[in-house]
Design an enzyme around this catalytic site. Sequence first.
Site, PDB file in Angstrom:
ATOM      1  N   HIS A   1      -2.984 -44.830  10.824  1.00 58.16           N
ATOM      2  CA  HIS A   1      -2.116 -44.745  12.022  1.00 58.16           C
ATOM      3  C   HIS A   1      -0.752 -44.707  11.455  1.00 58.16           C
ATOM      4  CE1 HIS A   1      -0.996 -44.830  16.192  1.00 58.16           C
ATOM      5  NE2 HIS A   1      -0.099 -45.653  15.750  1.00 58.16           N
TER       6      HIS A   1
ATOM      7  N   ARG B   1      -5.431 -25.736  13.513  1.00 61.34           N
ATOM      8  CA  ARG B   1      -6.537 -26.364  13.594  1.00 61.34           C
ATOM      9  C   ARG B   1      -7.268 -26.530  14.982  1.00 61.34           C
ATOM     10  NH1 ARG B   1      -3.664 -29.758   9.484  1.00 61.34           N
ATOM     11  NH2 ARG B   1      -4.711 -29.775   7.622  1.00 61.34           N
TER      12      ARG B   1
ATOM     13  N   ARG C   1      -7.735 -21.342  12.323  1.00 60.20           N
ATOM     14  CA  ARG C   1      -9.117 -21.875  11.509  1.00 60.20           C
ATOM     15  C   ARG C   1     -10.255 -21.801  12.606  1.00 60.20           C
ATOM     16  NH1 ARG C   1      -8.993 -27.154   8.128  1.00 60.20           N
ATOM     17  NH2 ARG C   1      -9.230 -27.928  10.092  1.00 60.20           N
TER      18      ARG C   1
ATOM     19  N   ASP D   1      -9.107 -30.236   0.493  1.00 59.65           N
ATOM     20  CA  ASP D   1     -10.394 -30.171   0.221  1.00 59.65           C
ATOM     21  C   ASP D   1     -10.435 -29.805  -0.936  1.00 59.65           C
ATOM     22  OD1 ASP D   1     -11.968 -31.549   2.382  1.00 59.65           O
ATOM     23  OD2 ASP D   1     -11.325 -29.738   3.601  1.00 59.65           O
TER      24      ASP D   1
ATOM     25  N   ARG E   1     -11.598 -37.997   0.004  1.00 60.54           N
ATOM     26  CA  ARG E   1     -10.338 -37.953   0.436  1.00 60.54           C
ATOM     27  C   ARG E   1      -9.826 -38.939   1.388  1.00 60.54           C
ATOM     28  NH1 ARG E   1      -9.594 -32.327   3.821  1.00 60.54           N
ATOM     29  NH2 ARG E   1      -7.739 -33.349   5.041  1.00 60.54           N
TER      30      ARG E   1
ATOM     31  N   CYS F   1      -2.446 -23.816   2.788  1.00 61.51           N
ATOM     32  CA  CYS F   1      -2.228 -24.431   3.826  1.00 61.51           C
ATOM     33  C   CYS F   1      -2.529 -26.041   3.666  1.00 61.51           C
ATOM     34  CB  CYS F   1      -3.078 -23.648   5.063  1.00 61.51           C
ATOM     35  SG  CYS F   1      -4.836 -24.029   4.752  1.00 61.51           S
TER      36      CYS F   1
HETATM   37  C1  PEP Z   1      -7.349 -28.562   3.280  1.00 58.07           C
HETATM   38  O1  PEP Z   1      -8.541 -29.016   3.172  1.00 58.07           O
HETATM   39  O2  PEP Z   1      -6.373 -28.352   2.543  1.00 58.07           O
HETATM   40  C2  PEP Z   1      -7.121 -28.135   4.826  1.00 58.07           C
HETATM   41  C3  PEP Z   1      -6.114 -27.587   5.056  1.00 58.07           C
HETATM   42  O3  PEP Z   1      -7.923 -28.487   5.730  1.00 58.07           O
HETATM   43  P1  PEP Z   1      -8.091 -29.962   6.510  1.00 58.07           P
HETATM   44  O4  PEP Z   1      -7.013 -30.721   5.933  1.00 58.07           O
HETATM   45  O5  PEP Z   1      -7.822 -29.819   7.945  1.00 58.07           O
HETATM   46  O6  PEP Z   1      -9.437 -30.362   6.017  1.00 58.07           O
HETATM   47 MG    MG Z   2     -10.024 -28.785   4.700  1.00 60.20          MG
END
Ligand code: PEP
Ligand code: MG
Length: 552
Positions: A183, A285, A321, A434, A444, A481
């Site tokens: 948060h 998103r 996406r 990711d 992560r 991104c």
């Molecule tokens: C990523 O994985 O870099 C990404 C942009 O998607 P998210 O952070 O929503 O998994």
């Molecule tokens: Mg991702």
Amino acid sequence: MELSGIGVGRGLAVGAVLRMPDPLPEPAAGQHGGDAAAEYATVKAALAAVSAELGDRAVRAGGDAQAVLEAASMMASDPSLDDDIKARIEAGTTGERAVFEAIAAFQDILIGMGGYLAERAADLGDVSQRIVARLRGVAAPGVPESDTPFVLVAQDLAPADTALLDLDKVLCLITRDGGPTSHTAILARSKSIPAIVGVGRALELVDGDVVVADAASGTITVNPSAQIIAQTRERIAQRAAIAHAPITPGALADGTPIPLLANLGSPAEAADAVALGAEGVGLFRTEFLFLGATRAPTVAEQQAQYVQLLQHFSGKKVVVRALDAGADKPLSFLTNSHEENPALGLRGLRALRASEQILRDQLVALANAQAETDAELWVMAPMVADAAETDYFVSIGRELGLETVGVMAEVPSLALVAEQVAQVADFLSIGTNDLTQYTLAADRMLGSVASYQDPWHPAVLRLVKMLGDAGARFGIPVGICGEAAADPQLAVVLVGLGATSLSMTPAALADVRAELLTVTLGQAKAKAALALLARTAVEARAVATATESITA
Ligand code: PEP
Ligand code: MG
């Protein structure tokens, strides 16, 4: 003394520490005097008072904080929590202890669910503290007051604390707990306050310690020299100048255009992004439409939201996406089976493929929205593993009337067959969050392996290069991104590796815009070449950011 943690954003601060009071000690296990009804009545009154107080704070806070505080208020008046507390009191436990145990049990359930929900467990801890404080007749722990700006140091911050923070007074947030999606981190990012979370030794800081906090490196220098303080103040002034520099389209020093786009999570964020100079959207998103729902939204419901978004970007590119459910974003109607390793499970395109109607409805809603506006809509799939999955998504997209259909590069396998993919997809968008998690095999969401989650790692950079080269060879755009695009110096390296656009949280646009203007394409490539040869993330950053690298 120097402390370190996970920096949020790129901000810098210098100032004196004020500590948030420590949490109340855990109520001792014990039995009440025997009058369960009276004990329960006292607790019930405390629950109602805390719920009302949080509800009141919600209204006063407004904005994003309102929903978080309303959720906390609802937790305090949750009937199943009330039942559990009552049962414990009837079994003889004291009111304080019953509240503590019942909420701890609730927290364990959330922690067991992992990801986003696990991080919400901290919000419940705050509710527990408030109720226990009221039962004891002491003040609830909260943010200290001060007439002068300060660096707030806390074990962790709950939504009830952050919602009413006086943002003009808080120079920086430092917490012992919390990860990059806690948060505190979310608040800091959205308000552009420098923050360093997960600082194991944060509680060694005491009121009045002067610190220099550098979110970019995640370091805190305690009681620094006058020279370091002066240098930091100068850097803060430089950053402020950048923030006020004219907004121009993203470009390198030699004029090479690098469009700077925004990552958005709902149409409500669009206006601010445009004001900060976003030239379009590189990642929209769509999970906000689905999370918390018990059924998928209808085509019409989705279409209305997409139209709202696209209307802000007339004539500009908007990359949406497809739903990325699973792992840290579980959805009961899509990903309902228990998985030991959800990040490696049925998520992203895999989950959509298993429930193809949900995918089709979403793509139809997007195609309809496109027809209603004149934004340039691009649509991409998350978590795509190879060219065959790319074929699948691209062909459904085309069948349903979408013109520009691409895939995200988040799984290393996709990068390894990038040339095959680039012959099928209209564009690639690299999700470095990711891609780093899977390349380094480090969850992560897990603080203990956060140091592996570094997109500067040469292994990640090599995959980015494979994707950039494939895009150039087959003439398709390759965007970035993930959070990496928001790191100005890494953004330069990513461009050197072949990225043709960068998308990021809008608050980062100004810094990245300024940094790109300092290098030519040749210099960016030279920095990238040095970083690719490094052995570690730290070394890659060091060689690419050394000033002599730009004369190469
Ligand atoms: C990523 O994985 O870099 C990404 C942009 O998607 P998210 O952070 O929503 O998994
Ligand atoms: Mg991702």
